[in-house]
Design a protein around this motif. Structure first.
Motif, mmCIF file in Angstrom:
data_model
loop_
_atom_site.group_PDB
_atom_site.id
_atom_site.type_symbol
_atom_site.label_atom_id
_atom_site.label_comp_id
_atom_site.label_asym_id
_atom_site.label_seq_id
_atom_site.Cartn_x
_atom_site.Cartn_y
_atom_site.Cartn_z
ATOM 1 N N ALA A 290 -6.557 -0.003 -9.555
ATOM 2 C CA ALA A 290 -5.362 -0.509 -8.883
ATOM 3 C C ALA A 290 -5.250 -2.029 -8.970
ATOM 4 O O ALA A 290 -4.187 -2.590 -8.693
ATOM 5 C CB ALA A 290 -5.366 -0.078 -7.420
ATOM 6 N N GLY A 291 -6.359 -2.704 -9.323
ATOM 7 C CA GLY A 291 -6.329 -4.149 -9.483
ATOM 8 C C GLY A 291 -7.142 -4.938 -8.482
ATOM 9 O O GLY A 291 -7.166 -6.170 -8.526
ATOM 10 N N PHE A 292 -7.839 -4.254 -7.563
ATOM 11 C CA PHE A 292 -8.653 -4.955 -6.574
ATOM 12 C C PHE A 292 -9.874 -5.589 -7.232
ATOM 13 O O PHE A 292 -10.476 -5.008 -8.148
ATOM 14 C CB PHE A 292 -9.140 -3.983 -5.488
ATOM 15 N N SER A 293 -10.245 -6.771 -6.747
ATOM 16 C CA SER A 293 -11.493 -7.392 -7.181
ATOM 17 C C SER A 293 -12.657 -6.644 -6.550
ATOM 18 O O SER A 293 -12.495 -5.933 -5.554
ATOM 19 C CB SER A 293 -11.532 -8.861 -6.752
ATOM 20 N N PHE A 294 -13.847 -6.815 -7.124
ATOM 21 C CA PHE A 294 -15.006 -6.132 -6.558
ATOM 22 C C PHE A 294 -15.295 -6.614 -5.130
ATOM 23 O O PHE A 294 -15.721 -5.838 -4.276
ATOM 24 C CB PHE A 294 -16.236 -6.311 -7.448
ATOM 25 N N GLY A 295 -15.041 -7.886 -4.879
ATOM 26 C CA GLY A 295 -15.234 -8.400 -3.526
ATOM 27 C C GLY A 295 -14.305 -7.729 -2.539
ATOM 28 O O GLY A 295 -14.722 -7.336 -1.433
#
Length: 227
Positions: free
Chosen positions: A133-138
Motif C-alpha cells: 500500500a506504500g507504508f514505510s517499514f517504520g
C-alpha cells in the motif's frame, strides 16, 4: 484372557505431532493454558507422559505449537486486495472471533520465542499488505503495534466481562445501581440509565467503533497512501 474383540483404547491410536497438538488445543480450550500440562495431555490422549516426548520436546514446544494452530485460524490479509483498510478490518475481525474461541491464547499470541510457520505467514502477510500500500517499514511497525494493542486489548476485556449478552448486562447494571447511593456517583448512574440500560445497547458493538478510530489513525501516518 483378553477378549480378541475388545475395542482399542485411545493409546492404540498412533501418536503424531499433529494429533498431540490438536489434543493440546482442545485441552487448553477446556481448562486454560495453566491446565495444559504434560500429565493432563497424556491423560487426554490415553498414553504415558513419556510417549509425548517423541513428538514434542517440552511444554514450551507444546505452547509454541498450539499458538501456531490459533494463528492458522486467522484470516490472512491479501496484499492484492482492493483496499488495505478493508483487509486490515477483515483481519482484525477474524482475530477477535478466533480469540473468542481460544480466550486462553490472548496473552500468548505474541509471546513465543520459536514462532511456527502459520505465525510467521500471518505476520509476513500483514507486512506485505501495508508495504504494497506504500507504508514505510517504520510506519508499518507503528500501525501493527497500534492495531494489535486494540484487538488484543478488546478481546481481553470481552473475556473478562462478568456478563454475556444484553440481558445479562441489563441485569448486572440494575444490581449495581440498586446497591449504590445514586447521589454519590451521579454521572455513572446517568450513563447506566441513559445509555447501558437503553434498548439496543450491546457492548460488543464498541469493537467496530474503536476499530474505525484505529484505522483512521493508521491512515494518518506520514507514509500512508493518499486518496
Amino acid at each position: 484372557m483378553q477378549r480378541s474383540d475388545a475395542t482399542p483404547g485411545p493409546s492404540r491410536t498412533p501418536l503424531s505431532r499433529a494429533r498431540v497438538l490438536n489434543a493440546a488445543l482442545d485441552l487448553a480450550d477446556a481448562q486454560g493454558a495453566d491446565g495444559l500440562t504434560i500429565r493432563a495431555l497424556a491423560g487426554a490422549l490415553g498414553v504415558k507422559p513419556m510417549a509425548l516426548y517423541h513428538h514434542v520436546q517440552n511444554k514450551d514446544a507444546i505452547l509454541d505449537g498450539v499458538v501456531d494452530l490459533v494463528f492458522a485460524e486467522l484470516d490472512l490479509p491479501d496484499p492484492n486486495g482492493p483496499s488495505w483498510v478493508g483487509e486490515l478490518r477483515r483481519r482484525a475481525e477474524s482475530m477477535r472471533t478466533v480469540l473468542g474461541r481460544h480466550r486462553w491464547a490472548i496473552g500468548l499470541m505474541e509471546s513465543r520465542r520459536a514462532p511456527g510457520p502459520a505465525t510467521l505467514r500471518h505476520h509476513d502477510a500483514v507486512i506485505a499488505l501495508l508495504h504494497a500500500a506504500g507504508f514505510s517499514f517504520g510506519d508499518i511497525a507503528h500501525a501493527v503495534a497500534f492495531l494489535d494493542a486494540f484487538v488484543y486489548g478488546f478481546a481481553l476485556q470481552e473475556a473478562m466481562l462478568p456478563f454475556e449478552g444484553t440481558d445479562e448486562v441489563h441485569e448486572l447494571a440494575e444490581e449495581v445501581l440498586a446497591a449504590m447511593p445514586a447521589n454519590e456517583y451521579p454521572y455513572f448512574v446517568a450513563f447506566a440509565r441513559e445509555h447501558v440500560l437503553q434498548p439496543g445497547y450491546d457492548f460488543s458493538a464498541e469493537f467496530a467503533v474503536g476499530l474505525g478510530f484505529v484505522l483512521d489513525s493508521i491512515a494518518g501516518l506520514p507514509s500512508a497512501p493518499r486518496s
